[in-house]
Design a protein around this motif. Structure first.
Motif, PDB file in Angstrom:
ATOM      1  N   PRO A 814       0.823  -1.212   0.000  1.00  0.00           N
ATOM      2  CA  PRO A 814       0.000   0.000   0.000  1.00  0.00           C
ATOM      3  C   PRO A 814       0.856   1.261   0.000  1.00  0.00           C
ATOM      4  CG  PRO A 814      -0.750  -1.565   1.668  1.00  0.00           C
ATOM      5  CD  PRO A 814       0.564  -2.070   1.168  1.00  0.00           C
ATOM      6  N   ALA A 815       0.315   2.303  -0.603  1.00  0.00           N
ATOM      7  CA  ALA A 815       0.979   3.602  -0.649  1.00  0.00           C
ATOM      8  C   ALA A 815      -0.078   4.688  -0.521  1.00  0.00           C
ATOM      9  CB  ALA A 815       1.758   3.759  -1.956  1.00  0.00           C
ATOM     10  N   ALA A 816       0.365   5.905  -0.299  1.00  0.00           N
ATOM     11  CA  ALA A 816      -0.564   7.030  -0.213  1.00  0.00           C
ATOM     12  C   ALA A 816      -1.274   7.199  -1.555  1.00  0.00           C
ATOM     13  CB  ALA A 816       0.208   8.296   0.145  1.00  0.00           C
ATOM     14  N   PRO A 817      -2.520   7.691  -1.551  1.00  0.00           N
ATOM     15  CA  PRO A 817      -3.254   7.866  -2.814  1.00  0.00           C
ATOM     16  C   PRO A 817      -2.470   8.716  -3.800  1.00  0.00           C
ATOM     17  CG  PRO A 817      -4.721   8.183  -0.935  1.00  0.00           C
ATOM     18  CD  PRO A 817      -3.330   8.079  -0.379  1.00  0.00           C
ATOM     19  N   ALA A 818      -2.315   8.200  -5.024  1.00  0.00           N
ATOM     20  CA  ALA A 818      -1.525   8.911  -6.035  1.00  0.00           C
ATOM     21  C   ALA A 818      -2.119   8.796  -7.425  1.00  0.00           C
ATOM     22  CB  ALA A 818      -0.089   8.374  -6.051  1.00  0.00           C
ATOM     23  N   LYS A 833      -3.793   0.605 -11.894  1.00  0.00           N
ATOM     24  CA  LYS A 833      -4.746   1.351 -11.076  1.00  0.00           C
ATOM     25  C   LYS A 833      -4.344   1.217  -9.621  1.00  0.00           C
ATOM     26  CE  LYS A 833      -7.704  -2.680 -11.587  1.00  0.00           C
ATOM     27  NZ  LYS A 833      -6.866  -3.212 -12.669  1.00  0.00           N
ATOM     28  N   GLN A 834      -4.855   2.130  -8.800  1.00  0.00           N
ATOM     29  CA  GLN A 834      -4.617   2.069  -7.367  1.00  0.00           C
ATOM     30  C   GLN A 834      -5.921   1.704  -6.679  1.00  0.00           C
ATOM     31  OE1 GLN A 834      -2.967   5.614  -5.533  1.00  0.00           O
ATOM     32  NE2 GLN A 834      -2.041   4.406  -3.883  1.00  0.00           N
ATOM     33  N   ALA A 835      -5.863   0.661  -5.861  1.00  0.00           N
ATOM     34  CA  ALA A 835      -7.058   0.170  -5.185  1.00  0.00           C
ATOM     35  C   ALA A 835      -7.361   1.008  -3.952  1.00  0.00           C
ATOM     36  CB  ALA A 835      -6.862  -1.296  -4.801  1.00  0.00           C
ATOM     37  N   ALA A 836      -8.531   0.777  -3.368  1.00  0.00           N
ATOM     38  CA  ALA A 836      -8.922   1.494  -2.160  1.00  0.00           C
ATOM     39  C   ALA A 836      -7.957   1.216  -1.018  1.00  0.00           C
ATOM     40  CB  ALA A 836     -10.343   1.109  -1.771  1.00  0.00           C
ATOM     41  N   SER A 837      -7.320   0.055  -1.031  1.00  0.00           N
ATOM     42  CA  SER A 837      -6.356  -0.299   0.016  1.00  0.00           C
ATOM     43  C   SER A 837      -5.069   0.507  -0.075  1.00  0.00           C
ATOM     44  CB  SER A 837      -6.015  -1.788  -0.075  1.00  0.00           C
ATOM     45  OG  SER A 837      -5.308  -2.067  -1.281  1.00  0.00           O
TER      46      SER A 837
END
Length: 950
Positions: A814-818, A833-837
């Motif tokens: 996981p990483a900060a929303p980007a 894509k970046q997931a909600a996690s």
């Protein structure tokens, strides 16, 4: 505190910063050791915000992650502290990722040994003396393993003042080097693709080892029975605490309690006391051995009187601190542990060390496909099956020491020597018969058997784990959550993993897998844990990002039966209006729509629902054409992808409708999709594609670099523009399919798992279907079996041009929303894509392989490297992260368009099969349900008829 010893000389201090606070350290010690000396035990926060600190002390748990000089997610227990170093608990990256990675250097050798503990070093030394070229890889800073871990360079001492364990370890290391063994430390072996293809990262660079023989001497890690509070900072394993004390001469806390089972607890307590630490209690789970155990005492004494005498001496040294028949039931605290409870006993403590057994590190052996068995001792562990030489079911692979089966250091030394003789003979080197090693192994076996009879504890059942207890440390999944899901039908580790992410964290399920398996079934077999997937340990993306040739098409086939059903008992015969074959997303959605139409429906699935192709999906919701579905990129031999364009927007709207109806959050985000261009050729390609898509009603436009950066600042400078399709999005398939199944069942659909369809025969105007669990008579059948649709069609004499192709996907930590939108590439295979996690999901159709014995599709190294290279190229921030899971699923290959409807000449037999199945499942199943209900379809279906194939 720093432990005292009159003959150990600490090095001169250095300074570093932790969260802005200046601290003192000794050169040569780890960050974790330096923090422990300052009594800092909380180093990061879990996703929930709860504090975490070092737990295992050996790089297994990943609870000690810190940011070091701007590099996030570094293990404090394996990272050396340096003068002026800036260490932070927050995961934000500020350092540059460096230049592009080089292709993995390929290194051939006679023997590769993974693990530099007693077994690995003994095998390596003997083989080198026989004339073999031997390389040993070990993840730690120094060779020796957990038992022979050396005194760190933070302290100096004459060898004569060190204990026998230190001295024996030094002799073993030095003799191995003198024999010609190459020992490579700080080497993470992240995958074993075959016995001759071992992938590692050494000092940040990828390496590929190609040995003639492989020795897995991976050791064991400690188990801790989960109790409330066991994730608190200040709670660690006994071995982790012993590493701080023995190697680095530090001990955190003011009041230490050691709790568990076996002599390691006693040894660690005595070593701490000798150094001046305050050990207030040792809680041993076993009852105190009495005179009634004289036979076991005699057996242990006859096998190794010196070891037994040492044990008796430690018991006397501990005196009243040692309490027998006490098992920890709760750990109390908020920011760190403050007390330990063991039944009716409560003790104040700010450090609690736990050890309730050991688990073999069999991940690489399982990934290779070596035979295993489940050992129920402690929490449970998967042991590698090997003969008396250490040879596994794969003749080129040997497994020795505690990594195969826990037996202690003396047994491991002997097993390494015995395996070396067999390997030397395989390779044509001369080797003497290992008679002495066999004798040592027999003696060690007798001692260990007697020892563990003396320390035998009453079994603890998983039912005793309190509901509020965290079982999965990484994903913070509680026992109560698991029990609720099991009661709802998620009664296998694979299903539970998909339903709640248990086992999906950085530790790869090492601490929870056996417990989850035990909770979900009475018996755990060889394949009863989570499926073995790379990486064996999280691996830095930058090291693996190597450009690979873009391929053109898959090697497709009708895939074999990949099911391992848990339910096999016969079921009563039944008659139903409509039988759906296939319990993936298409079959589940079809059941949902059919029962809403008032049609009686049964779904048969030969494995568990949503487990194969649907369960491996990454969750992209596509509207625009994929890059390899248009122009010169499209496969030869027919491409009907453009005919599916009207289906995407309609299907996403239906996903949203189903989400509302179920009342569950599918994590649907329709935030748009970008397909990136790097060159003028790419721009021309996208503009032509946009023109076609707009002619079919898709909203799309080309945006330049400035607009692109405004939409997605994380996209790198290589992109000069992009196609922008606002209707695209993403969904969490792990949530959505199970919610559809539950809603369909609530509306009256019936699902029969473990029901392999074996024959289909016409019976009057209907069908008689023979399954592995009994017969079903149906008026109509819908073939929704995805990649296996051709196999089902053949049962009624139908030739379906449906094939399967394994594809691989990657997920990061996981990483900060980007990244808000779905990202693809005009000329490269990529979906990102970046997931909600917070995790990034990386895919795009890179091909994978197949392991038929384990019934698993499996990732290929070249695909992993190429996929990561493209992803990190377009979103450079990915280079700072680690890949934590790589898996593969089976894609459906047709002619890029679905096959829908009743088959001419086979009244009552329907197909509902498609590529891009997850996006399109709601609309295709809805159209099929409308046909079965005898209504006009809401969209034209003639382009998807089987008639197009002639």
């Amino acid at each position: 505190m720093r432990l005292k010893h009159p003959d150990l000389r600490p090095a001169g201090p250095i300074a570093f910063r932790f969260d802005g606070r200046e601290l003192s350290a000794l050169p040569g010690e780890t960050i974790a050791a330096a923090l422990a000396a300052a009594d800092i035990v909380a180093v990061r926060q879990a996703r929930s915000g709860s504090p975490r600190g070092p737990f295992c002390g050996m790089g297994v748990c990943f609870d000690c992650l810190v940011t070091v000089d701007g590099r996030p997610n570094q293990r404090a227990c394996l990272s050396k502290v340096e003068q002026g170093m800036d260490v932070r608990s927050s995961p934000a990256a500020t350092a540059t990722a460096g230049g592009p990675a080089e292709a993995a250097a390929e290194l051939a050798c006679d023997v590769l040994v993974v693990g530099a503990g007693p077994a690995g070093l003994a095998a390596a030394r003997a083989l080198a003396l026989a004339g073999a070229e031997v390389v040993v890889l070990d993840e730690r800073l120094h060779a020796g393993g957990q038992y022979f871990k050396p005194l760190a360079s933070s302290h100096q001492a004459d060898a004569s003042v060190l204990d026998r364990q230190f001295r024996d370890g030094a002799v073993l290391r030095e003799s191995a080097v003198l024999a010609g063994v190459t020992i490579v430390n700080e080497a993470t072996v992240w995958a074993a693709f075959s016995p001759a293809e071992i992938a590692a990262v050494v000092a940040g660079q990828a390496r590929l080892y190609r040995p003639k023989r492989l020795v897995l001497a991976t050791g064991a890690y400690e188990q801790s029975w989960p109790v409330p509070g066991w994730t608190l900072p200040g709670v660690m394993t006994v071995g982790g605490l012993q590493t701080l004390a023995r190697s680095y001469r530090v001990a955190p806390g003011q009041r230490i309690v050691i709790a568990g089972n076996g002599p390691l607890c006693l040894q660690t307590a005595v070593e701490l006391l000798d150094g001046g630490a305050n050990v207030v209690a040792v809680l041993e789970a076993a009852p105190r051995p009495g005179l009634g155990r004289w036979r076991d005492l005699l057996s242990a004494a006859s096998a190794d009187p010196f070891l037994l005498a040492e044990g008796v001496s430690m018991v006397r040294r501990l005196g009243s601190r040692l309490q027998w028949n006490r098992r920890v039931t709760r750990l109390v605290g908020t920011e760190r542990v403050r007390a330990v409870e063991a039944g009716d006993l409560a003790i104040e403590a700010d450090i609690v060390a736990l050890n309730y057994g050991f688990a073999s590190s069999s991940e690489l052996a399982r990934a290779l496909g070596c035979a295993h068995r489940f050992a129920p001792r402690g929490n449970g562990s998967m042991e590698t099956l090997a003969n008396e030489e250490g040879r596994t079911s794969m003749s080129e692979v040997f497994a020795v020491g505690d990594g195969a089966r826990f037996g202690g250091a003396h047994a491991a030394l002997a097993q390494g020597a015995i395996a070396a003789v067999a390997i030397a003979r395989d390779l044509g080197f001369k080797a003497a018969d290992p008679k002495a090693a066999r004798r040592t192994l027999a003696v060690a076996g007798r001692f260990q058997s007697a020892l563990w009879r003396l320390f035998e504890t009453p079994p603890v059942e998983v039912a005793a784990i309190a509901d509020e207890t965290v079982v999965c440390r990484c994903e913070e999944v509680t026992a109560g959550t698991l029990r609720r899901l099991i009661a709802a039908g998620h009664d296998s580790p694979a299903s539970l993993k998909r339903a709640c992410r248990v086992g999906m964290g950085r530790c790869q399920g090492r601490y929870c897998a056996a417990l989850v398996a035990r909770m979900s079934g009475e018996r755990v077999d060889e394949f009863g844990l989570f499926a073995p997937r790379p990486p064996a340990k999280p691996v830095p993306i930058r090291a693996l990002s190597v450009e690979q040739p873009e391929w053109r098409g898959h090697t497709d086939f009708v895939p074999p039966d990949m099911a391992r059903p848990r339910e096999r008992a016969p079921l009563p015969a039944e008659t139903v209006d409509t039988l759906v074959i296939g319990g993936g997303v298409a079959g589940s959605c079809l059941a949902y729509w059919l029962v809403r139409e008032g049609i009686e429906t049964v779904v048969v699935e030969r494995d568990d629902v949503a487990l194969q192709a649907s369960g491996a999906n990454a969750g992209s919701l596509h509207v625009q054409l994929l890059s390899f579905d248009f122009g010169d990129n499209a496969p030869p031999g027919g491409n009907r992808a453009a005919d599916t364009l009207p289906l995407g927007p309609a299907s996403i709207a239906l996903w949203q409708e189903i989400e509302r109806d179920t009342g569950k959050d599918f994590e649907i985000k329709v935030s748009g999709g970008l397909m990136l261009a790097e060159s003028e050729r790419d721009v021309a390609f996208l503009q032509a594609k946009i023109a076609l898509e707009k002619s079919r009603g898709i909203e799309a436009e080309f945006v330049g670099a400035n607009e692109l950066r405004a939409l997605e600042p994380a996209v790198g400078d290589v992109a000069i523009g992009a196609e922008w399709c606002p209707g695209e999005g993403k969904i969490n398939p792990l949530l959505a399919t199970y919610a559809v199944v539950a809603r369909a069942e609530a509306l009256g659909a019936r699902f029969r798992r473990g029901s392999d369809v074996q024959a289909i025969a016409r019976e009057g105007s209907g069908w008689r279907v023979t399954t592995s669990r009994g017969e079903i008579r149906a008026g109509r059948i819908v073939n929704a079996s995805g990649p296996w649709a051709a196999e089902v069609g053949a049962m009624v004499g139908l030739r379906l041009p449906v094939r399967g192709a394994p594809l691989q996907m990657i997920v990061t930590e996981p990483a900060a929303p980007a990244l808000q939108r779905l990202v693809a590439h005009a000329q490269r295979h990529l979906t990102l894509k970046q997931a909600a996690s917070g995790a990034f999901l990386i895919g795009g159709g890179w091909t994978a392989g197949l392991d038929e014995r384990q019934r698993l599709s499996r990732a290929l190294r070249s695909s992993v490297e190429g996929n990561l290279w493209v992803a990190a190229r377009v979103v450079p921030a990915l280079a700072h992260l680690h890949a934590i899971r790589i898996w593969a699923g089976i894609n459906v290959n047709i002619d890029r368009a679905p096959i829908l409807g009743e088959v001419p000449g086979l009244p009552g037999f329907y197909n509902c099969v498609s590529s891009n199945g997850y996006t399109l499942a709601p609309v295709l199943s809805r159209l099929t349900a409308e046909m079965l209900a005898g209504r006009s379809t809401s969209l034209p279906v003639e382009p998807y008829s089987i008639r197009r194939f002639g």
